[in-house]
Design a protein around this motif. Structure first.
Motif, short mmCIF file in Angstrom:
data_model
loop_
_atom_site.label_atom_id
_atom_site.label_comp_id
_atom_site.label_asym_id
_atom_site.label_seq_id
_atom_site.Cartn_x
_atom_site.Cartn_y
_atom_site.Cartn_z
N ALA A 30 0.83 -1.21 0.00
CA ALA A 30 0.00 0.00 0.00
C ALA A 30 0.87 1.26 0.00
O ALA A 30 1.97 1.27 0.55
N GLU A 31 0.36 2.31 -0.63
CA GLU A 31 1.11 3.56 -0.75
C GLU A 31 1.43 4.18 0.60
O GLU A 31 2.47 4.80 0.77
N ASP A 32 0.56 4.02 1.57
CA ASP A 32 0.77 4.64 2.88
C ASP A 32 1.58 3.78 3.84
O ASP A 32 1.73 4.12 5.01
N THR A 33 2.14 2.68 3.35
CA THR A 33 2.97 1.82 4.19
C THR A 33 4.28 2.53 4.52
O THR A 33 4.93 3.07 3.63
N PRO A 34 4.66 2.59 5.80
CA PRO A 34 5.91 3.27 6.16
C PRO A 34 7.11 2.60 5.51
O PRO A 34 7.22 1.38 5.46
#
Length: 170
Positions: A30-34
């Motif tokens: 996912a794009e928001d994965t750190p």
């Protein structure tokens, strides 16, 4: 003919079931994965100690790396720079007046020491590295010609990119 349609329907259903079951949630990052964070450095006026002061014509180069991070076109009060993930030290040369025709470039050597901590995120995203115990060393020029006057570590654990980790006063 009815048997043929039923057979096609069963085959299509089995293919659809196979395709939907073979795609796992971990197959997509996912794009928001750190991810591995950059070191955020904010520049402050040494005279006022509170006002932001953008360095003039700034370039940053990691020692041992050919690429120069050029901030001359965009005058910024904060920059993001990468730290080495496979070492406990990253050395940089910070140069001001790099592209200014009237001024001589002024380069200061600064190193950051830390402990890299590897963390497994998922099979799709792989690993991320955070940096704990951040410290710094500024090489002092013999003639006192450093443009960097002092450095303050605000956050000694670099785990995200939400706020400045280091303040450079100049």
């Amino acid at each position: 003919m009815k048997l043929y349609k039923t057979l096609i329907f069963v085959i299509c259903s089995l293919i659809g079931l196979y395709l939907s079951s073979s795609c796992q949630r971990d197959d997509i990052c996912a794009e928001d994965t750190p991810t591995t964070p950059f070191l955020i450095i904010k520049f402050i006026d040494d005279q006022t100690v509170s006002d932001i002061k953008q360095p003039n014509e700034l370039q940053v180069k990691a020692i041992g790396v050919d690429e120069i991070l050029d901030f001359t076109a965009t005058n910024q009060d904060s920059i993001l720079i990468p730290l080495r993930t496979n070492a406990t030290l990253t050395e940089f040369e910070f140069t001001i007046d790099a592209d200014d025709g009237g001024e001589d470039p002024n380069t200061d050597s600064l190193s950051f020491q830390y402990t890299p901590v590897e963390e497994y995120v998922s099979s799709a995203c792989g690993f991320r590295v955070s940096y704990n115990g951040l410290t710094r060393t500024l090489t002092q020029e013999e003639n006192g010609g450093n443009w960097i006057k002092r450095i303050t570590i605000v956050e000694d654990n670099v785990t995200d990119e939400t706020a400045a980790h280091v303040l450079i006063f100049h």
